[in-house]
Structures are given as C-alpha cells and as structure tokens.
Design a protein around this motif. Structure first.
Motif, PDB file in Angstrom:
ATOM      1  N   ALA A 189      66.586  25.437  62.935  1.00  0.00           N
ATOM      2  CA  ALA A 189      67.660  26.439  62.875  1.00  0.00           C
ATOM      3  C   ALA A 189      68.885  25.977  63.666  1.00  0.00           C
ATOM      4  CB  ALA A 189      67.170  27.784  63.413  1.00  0.00           C
ATOM      5  N   GLU A 190      68.648  25.159  64.703  1.00  0.00           N
ATOM      6  CA  GLU A 190      69.748  24.632  65.523  1.00  0.00           C
ATOM      7  C   GLU A 190      70.386  23.402  64.878  1.00  0.00           C
ATOM      8  OE1 GLU A 190      70.740  26.012  68.551  1.00  0.00           O
ATOM      9  OE2 GLU A 190      69.360  27.607  68.041  1.00  0.00           O
ATOM     10  N   GLY A 191      69.879  23.029  63.690  1.00  0.00           N
ATOM     11  CA  GLY A 191      70.472  21.906  62.983  1.00  0.00           C
ATOM     12  C   GLY A 191      69.819  20.566  63.268  1.00  0.00           C
ATOM     13  N   LYS A 192      68.663  20.598  63.940  1.00  0.00           N
ATOM     14  CA  LYS A 192      67.956  19.354  64.243  1.00  0.00           C
ATOM     15  C   LYS A 192      67.141  18.892  63.034  1.00  0.00           C
ATOM     16  CE  LYS A 192      69.218  19.384  68.586  1.00  0.00           C
ATOM     17  NZ  LYS A 192      70.428  18.651  68.937  1.00  0.00           N
ATOM     18  N   THR A 193      66.948  17.583  62.924  1.00  0.00           N
ATOM     19  CA  THR A 193      66.083  17.034  61.876  1.00  0.00           C
ATOM     20  C   THR A 193      64.638  17.080  62.369  1.00  0.00           C
ATOM     21  OG1 THR A 193      66.189  14.812  62.768  1.00  0.00           O
ATOM     22  CG2 THR A 193      67.898  15.409  61.166  1.00  0.00           C
ATOM     23  N   ALA A 194      63.699  16.833  61.459  1.00  0.00           N
ATOM     24  CA  ALA A 194      62.290  16.784  61.841  1.00  0.00           C
ATOM     25  C   ALA A 194      62.086  15.699  62.902  1.00  0.00           C
ATOM     26  CB  ALA A 194      61.409  16.517  60.624  1.00  0.00           C
ATOM     27  N   TRP A 195      62.789  14.576  62.746  1.00  0.00           N
ATOM     28  CA  TRP A 195      62.662  13.481  63.713  1.00  0.00           C
ATOM     29  C   TRP A 195      63.153  13.925  65.091  1.00  0.00           C
ATOM     30  CZ3 TRP A 195      66.157  10.672  66.712  1.00  0.00           C
ATOM     31  CH2 TRP A 195      65.629   9.541  67.340  1.00  0.00           C
ATOM     32  N   GLU A 196      64.293  14.617  65.141  1.00  0.00           N
ATOM     33  CA  GLU A 196      64.825  15.112  66.414  1.00  0.00           C
ATOM     34  C   GLU A 196      63.871  16.140  67.035  1.00  0.00           C
ATOM     35  OE1 GLU A 196      69.646  14.731  65.924  1.00  0.00           O
ATOM     36  OE2 GLU A 196      68.612  16.235  64.715  1.00  0.00           O
TER      37      GLU A 196
ATOM     38  N   LEU B  66      60.136  17.793  71.202  1.00  0.00           N
ATOM     39  CA  LEU B  66      58.854  18.443  71.500  1.00  0.00           C
ATOM     40  C   LEU B  66      57.760  17.456  71.893  1.00  0.00           C
ATOM     41  CD1 LEU B  66      58.894  20.986  68.529  1.00  0.00           C
ATOM     42  CD2 LEU B  66      59.516  21.415  70.910  1.00  0.00           C
ATOM     43  N   CYS B  67      58.113  16.160  71.954  1.00  0.00           N
ATOM     44  CA  CYS B  67      57.132  15.119  72.293  1.00  0.00           C
ATOM     45  C   CYS B  67      55.944  15.135  71.332  1.00  0.00           C
ATOM     46  CB  CYS B  67      56.645  15.248  73.742  1.00  0.00           C
ATOM     47  SG  CYS B  67      57.972  15.089  74.939  1.00  0.00           S
TER      48      CYS B  67
ATOM     49  N   SER C 220      54.622  13.748  67.182  1.00  0.00           N
ATOM     50  CA  SER C 220      54.947  12.774  66.145  1.00  0.00           C
ATOM     51  C   SER C 220      55.717  13.490  65.042  1.00  0.00           C
ATOM     52  CB  SER C 220      53.678  12.147  65.565  1.00  0.00           C
ATOM     53  OG  SER C 220      53.033  13.059  64.705  1.00  0.00           O
ATOM     54  N   GLN C 221      56.493  12.707  64.306  1.00  0.00           N
ATOM     55  CA  GLN C 221      57.256  13.286  63.205  1.00  0.00           C
ATOM     56  C   GLN C 221      56.309  13.902  62.172  1.00  0.00           C
ATOM     57  OE1 GLN C 221      60.150  10.482  61.851  1.00  0.00           O
ATOM     58  NE2 GLN C 221      61.016  11.864  60.348  1.00  0.00           N
ATOM     59  N   HIS C 222      55.168  13.231  61.971  1.00  0.00           N
ATOM     60  CA  HIS C 222      54.165  13.731  61.031  1.00  0.00           C
ATOM     61  C   HIS C 222      53.690  15.129  61.452  1.00  0.00           C
ATOM     62  CE1 HIS C 222      50.716  13.788  58.328  1.00  0.00           C
ATOM     63  NE2 HIS C 222      50.000  14.182  59.358  1.00  0.00           N
ATOM     64  N   THR C 223      53.430  15.298  62.756  1.00  0.00           N
ATOM     65  CA  THR C 223      52.952  16.589  63.271  1.00  0.00           C
ATOM     66  C   THR C 223      53.998  17.675  63.061  1.00  0.00           C
ATOM     67  OG1 THR C 223      51.612  15.450  64.916  1.00  0.00           O
ATOM     68  CG2 THR C 223      52.075  17.771  65.331  1.00  0.00           C
ATOM     69  N   VAL C 224      55.254  17.347  63.346  1.00  0.00           N
ATOM     70  CA  VAL C 224      56.342  18.312  63.139  1.00  0.00           C
ATOM     71  C   VAL C 224      56.405  18.710  61.666  1.00  0.00           C
ATOM     72  CG1 VAL C 224      58.856  18.599  63.124  1.00  0.00           C
ATOM     73  CG2 VAL C 224      57.716  17.603  65.125  1.00  0.00           C
ATOM     74  N   ARG C 225      56.302  17.726  60.783  1.00  0.00           N
ATOM     75  CA  ARG C 225      56.348  18.030  59.351  1.00  0.00           C
ATOM     76  C   ARG C 225      55.197  18.932  58.928  1.00  0.00           C
ATOM     77  NH1 ARG C 225      59.034  12.737  58.019  1.00  0.00           N
ATOM     78  NH2 ARG C 225      61.114  13.509  57.545  1.00  0.00           N
ATOM     79  N   CYS C 226      54.034  18.716  59.531  1.00  0.00           N
ATOM     80  CA  CYS C 226      52.875  19.568  59.241  1.00  0.00           C
ATOM     81  C   CYS C 226      53.114  21.007  59.699  1.00  0.00           C
ATOM     82  CB  CYS C 226      51.606  19.004  59.888  1.00  0.00           C
ATOM     83  SG  CYS C 226      50.983  17.535  59.085  1.00  0.00           S
ATOM     84  N   TYR C 227      53.678  21.150  60.895  1.00  0.00           N
ATOM     85  CA  TYR C 227      54.001  22.493  61.393  1.00  0.00           C
ATOM     86  C   TYR C 227      55.001  23.183  60.475  1.00  0.00           C
ATOM     87  CZ  TYR C 227      51.672  21.825  65.919  1.00  0.00           C
ATOM     88  OH  TYR C 227      50.758  21.634  66.919  1.00  0.00           O
ATOM     89  N   LEU C 228      56.025  22.444  60.056  1.00  0.00           N
ATOM     90  CA  LEU C 228      57.057  23.023  59.190  1.00  0.00           C
ATOM     91  C   LEU C 228      56.476  23.395  57.826  1.00  0.00           C
ATOM     92  CD1 LEU C 228      60.040  20.696  60.112  1.00  0.00           C
ATOM     93  CD2 LEU C 228      59.819  23.131  60.660  1.00  0.00           C
TER      94      LEU C 228
END
Length: 76
Positions: free
Chosen positions: A24-31, A36-37, A39-47
C-alpha cells in the motif's frame, strides 16, 4: 448495508497485513522482503494468501479491499 457476499470479514495474519501495508506504501515484493527480513518468495506467498482470502484479483485490489475493510493503517 449489504456489500459483497462475504458474511465475515477476511481474517489476515499479521504477516499478510504487514506485506499488504508495505504494498500500500508503494513498495515492491522485493522491497517488502528486505524491510521484513523475509525471502521474496515468502512475501509473495503471504500476498497470494491475502489475495485469496480477500477474493482480490491483484495486490492493488487486495490493498483496496483491506483498506476499505479498515485492516490497514493510514500512512503517518
């Protein structure tokens, strides 16, 4: 009023909300992953999980739904 067909509001995990909040703040999954420390994969799973729970078609859609439902904080 009667809106949508969900009788119960979606229950998102703290991590799902955290990821959505940063999107919502305009960050990418990578950011999000760096912030949040995680992995990008984990963030994508949460999303993906959050999108599924909110019946959203995209991250932007999920943010919009979560914001309307009062799940997200307003930026400071």
């Amino acid at each position: 009023g009667i809106e949508g067909h969900a009788s119960e509001p979606a229950v998102l995990s703290p991590r799902e909300l955290e990821c959505l909040q940063w999107i919502a703040e305009g960050k990418t999954a990578w950011e999000c992953a760096v912030i949040l420390c995680l992995s990008q994969h984990t963030v994508r799973c949460y999303l993906e999980s959050a999108r599924h729970k909110l019946h959203a078609t995209s991250n932007t859609h999920a943010v919009s739904i979560a914001h309307r439902a009062g799940l997200l904080f307003d930026p400071l």
